[in-house]
Scaffold this active site. Sequence first.
Site, PDB file in Angstrom:
ATOM      1  N   ASN A 260       0.714  36.069   7.416  1.00 12.47           N
ATOM      2  CA  ASN A 260       0.274  35.549   8.713  1.00 12.47           C
ATOM      3  C   ASN A 260       1.497  35.146   9.530  1.00 12.47           C
ATOM      4  O   ASN A 260       2.630  35.270   9.068  1.00 12.47           O
ATOM      5  CB  ASN A 260      -0.702  34.375   8.528  1.00 12.47           C
TER       6      ASN A 260
ATOM      7  N   ASP B 153      -5.831  32.840   2.675  1.00 11.12           N
ATOM      8  CA  ASP B 153      -7.090  32.497   2.001  1.00 11.12           C
ATOM      9  C   ASP B 153      -7.418  33.502   0.902  1.00 11.12           C
ATOM     10  O   ASP B 153      -8.088  33.170  -0.058  1.00 11.12           O
ATOM     11  CB  ASP B 153      -8.234  32.461   3.025  1.00 11.12           C
TER      12      ASP B 153
ATOM     13  N   LYS C 277       4.034  51.858  -5.539  1.00 12.84           N
ATOM     14  CA  LYS C 277       3.701  52.000  -4.119  1.00 12.84           C
ATOM     15  C   LYS C 277       2.513  52.956  -3.950  1.00 12.84           C
ATOM     16  O   LYS C 277       2.524  54.058  -4.507  1.00 12.84           O
ATOM     17  CB  LYS C 277       4.925  52.544  -3.367  1.00 12.84           C
TER      18      LYS C 277
ATOM     19  N   PRO D 254      -6.266  30.115  -4.612  1.00 14.02           N
ATOM     20  CA  PRO D 254      -6.527  28.700  -4.892  1.00 14.02           C
ATOM     21  C   PRO D 254      -6.248  27.874  -3.643  1.00 14.02           C
ATOM     22  O   PRO D 254      -5.369  28.230  -2.849  1.00 14.02           O
ATOM     23  CB  PRO D 254      -5.520  28.361  -5.995  1.00 14.02           C
ATOM     24  N   ASP D 255      -6.992  26.796  -3.446  1.00 14.84           N
ATOM     25  CA  ASP D 255      -6.719  25.890  -2.332  1.00 14.84           C
ATOM     26  C   ASP D 255      -5.762  24.801  -2.834  1.00 14.84           C
ATOM     27  O   ASP D 255      -6.155  23.935  -3.624  1.00 14.84           O
ATOM     28  CB  ASP D 255      -8.019  25.286  -1.789  1.00 14.84           C
ATOM     29  N   ILE D 256      -4.523  24.868  -2.381  1.00 16.55           N
ATOM     30  CA  ILE D 256      -3.480  23.981  -2.913  1.00 16.55           C
ATOM     31  C   ILE D 256      -3.732  22.534  -2.486  1.00 16.55           C
ATOM     32  O   ILE D 256      -3.651  21.600  -3.289  1.00 16.55           O
ATOM     33  CB  ILE D 256      -2.095  24.472  -2.452  1.00 16.55           C
TER      34      ILE D 256
ATOM     35  N   PHE E  87      -3.130  19.963   7.098  1.00 20.78           N
ATOM     36  CA  PHE E  87      -3.201  20.402   8.492  1.00 20.78           C
ATOM     37  C   PHE E  87      -4.516  21.138   8.682  1.00 20.78           C
ATOM     38  O   PHE E  87      -5.046  21.717   7.735  1.00 20.78           O
ATOM     39  CB  PHE E  87      -2.044  21.348   8.821  1.00 20.78           C
TER      40      PHE E  87
ATOM     41  N   LYS F 193     -13.041  18.862   7.129  1.00 16.07           N
ATOM     42  CA  LYS F 193     -12.043  19.378   6.181  1.00 16.07           C
ATOM     43  C   LYS F 193     -11.408  18.253   5.375  1.00 16.07           C
ATOM     44  O   LYS F 193     -11.138  18.387   4.194  1.00 16.07           O
ATOM     45  CB  LYS F 193     -10.961  20.127   6.971  1.00 16.07           C
TER      46      LYS F 193
HETATM   47  O1  C5P Z   1      -9.027  25.572   5.020  1.00 10.41           O
HETATM   48  P1  C5P Z   1      -7.841  25.652   5.879  1.00 10.41           P
HETATM   49  O2  C5P Z   1      -6.948  26.831   5.565  1.00 10.41           O
HETATM   50  O3  C5P Z   1      -8.131  25.570   7.345  1.00 10.41           O
HETATM   51  O4  C5P Z   1      -7.025  24.316   5.540  1.00 10.41           O
HETATM   52  C1  C5P Z   1      -5.766  24.077   6.033  1.00 10.41           C
HETATM   53  C2  C5P Z   1      -5.063  23.092   5.168  1.00 10.41           C
HETATM   54  O5  C5P Z   1      -5.247  23.404   3.804  1.00 10.41           O
HETATM   55  C3  C5P Z   1      -3.554  23.121   5.372  1.00 10.41           C
HETATM   56  O6  C5P Z   1      -3.063  21.829   5.088  1.00 10.41           O
HETATM   57  C4  C5P Z   1      -3.113  24.128   4.335  1.00 10.41           C
HETATM   58  O7  C5P Z   1      -1.751  23.915   3.970  1.00 10.41           O
HETATM   59  C5  C5P Z   1      -4.045  23.837   3.206  1.00 10.41           C
HETATM   60  N1  C5P Z   1      -4.378  24.992   2.390  1.00 10.41           N
HETATM   61  C6  C5P Z   1      -3.901  25.093   1.099  1.00 10.41           C
HETATM   62  N2  C5P Z   1      -4.250  26.149   0.296  1.00 10.41           N
HETATM   63  C7  C5P Z   1      -5.079  27.101   0.752  1.00 10.41           C
HETATM   64  C8  C5P Z   1      -5.593  27.032   2.059  1.00 10.41           C
HETATM   65  C9  C5P Z   1      -5.219  25.970   2.859  1.00 10.41           C
HETATM   66  O8  C5P Z   1      -3.126  24.210   0.690  1.00 10.41           O
HETATM   67  N3  C5P Z   1      -5.404  28.125  -0.033  1.00 10.41           N
END
Ligand code: C5P
Length: 408
Positions: free
Chosen positions: A213, A281, A291, A311-313, A331, A345
């Site tokens: 991104n 995501d 390749k 994973p959502d960190i 954020f 959120k």
């Molecule tokens: O769900 P969203 O992507 O909008 O959330 C944004 C926040 O979550 C940011 O602080 C981003 O660094 C964190 N985030 C994360 N891991 C992910 C997706 C988002 O830490 N996979």
Amino acid sequence: MLAPILDGKRILLVISGGIAAYKSLDLIRRLRERGAAVRCILTEGGAAFVTPLSVAALSEEKVFMDLFSLTDESEMGHIRLSREADLVVVAPASADILAKMAQGLADDLATTALLATDKPVLVAPAMNHMMWAHPATRANIASLEAQGVRRVGPESGDLACGEVGAGRMAEPMQILAAIEAQFAERTSLAGRRALVTSGPTHEPIDPVRFIANRSSGRQGHAIAAALAQRGAATILVSGPSAEPDPAGVEVRHVETAAEMLAACRAALPVDVAVCAAAVSDWKVANPATQKLKKDVTADGAPPKLTLAANPDILASLGGAGNRRPRLVIGFAAETENVVENATAKRRAKNCDWILANDVSPGTGTFGGRENTVHLVSADGVEDWPTLSKQAVAERLAERVARHLAAAS
Ligand code: C5P
């Protein structure tokens, strides 16, 4: 007994033109009494009000005046002059020098040193009240503040021109207090550990292609730098970014979300975690090990990518049980219903604060230099003005320091 906070500190004092320059002589004396080393740049305007001899006698240093003086440049280049200080103070700061600073002009030694410095800058404006109130000065001050420049004063009262209003330079003791506060701030996170994520992630499709991104990493890197400047032992886990590694920060370079998560877990325990990374995501479920060729499918159709959730960190740190950082900050980059979505959120990801920002097309936030954020916490919503990403980082670091100090 004078507080030792200024002992051994190096101040570069720029004295620009204004009747208030005489007060700067007293400021030099007060700084010296407290053990600070003071080097002075006297502008041409400043020299019309105080003599280089007085400045040299009080500072016990050579006074720097001329950008094109070969002696000055061989003894001490303007870059060195600006870098060897811990803090740059402009007192008095005339309307003219503030305008030049706001615009990035560099047409004499003072403005050149101010443009070249990588150190914090504090200004003490002094001018006629109409000049202070003029929209041009207001815009210049707003622009300097957005760049992270600090200000003390001006005060209201009788002005040297015989008029009354806001424009009188702050008194030397007030400027001194602002200088001391600036140094005190630098230890406000001493003994704390901080973790920051920054930049995008790259999720491989095959060994040469990836999903990514437009995140630049500017905001996250600035936050790591601001926390470290206040004395926190700071680990920055950064996805691929063109931003240089911030000074004084331990940087872990990663590519994928999975690597970012592992690096964050390894960094625990920390007191504060700030997740500023734009983590992808999704990742490609089965990235190819070679390749992908154009004829990868039998019928010549483009290959189909199967995505899997990353994973959502942030959520993982927010739910890290007894290893959860005391303060978890995320954020929320939104394009609509910014605050409402951020509030939801905050709960969903179990974090303490969310910095919500509008990244709609046209705002220029993503990849840009400025940010307009709203701080969403359990106490409600605080709207911040549009600031440079550096100034957002400074404000956030201050808030973090205050919060941790109050909580401990
Ligand atoms: O769900 P969203 O992507 O909008 O959330 C944004 C926040 O979550 C940011 O602080 C981003 O660094 C964190 N985030 C994360 N891991 C992910 C997706 C988002 O830490 N996979």
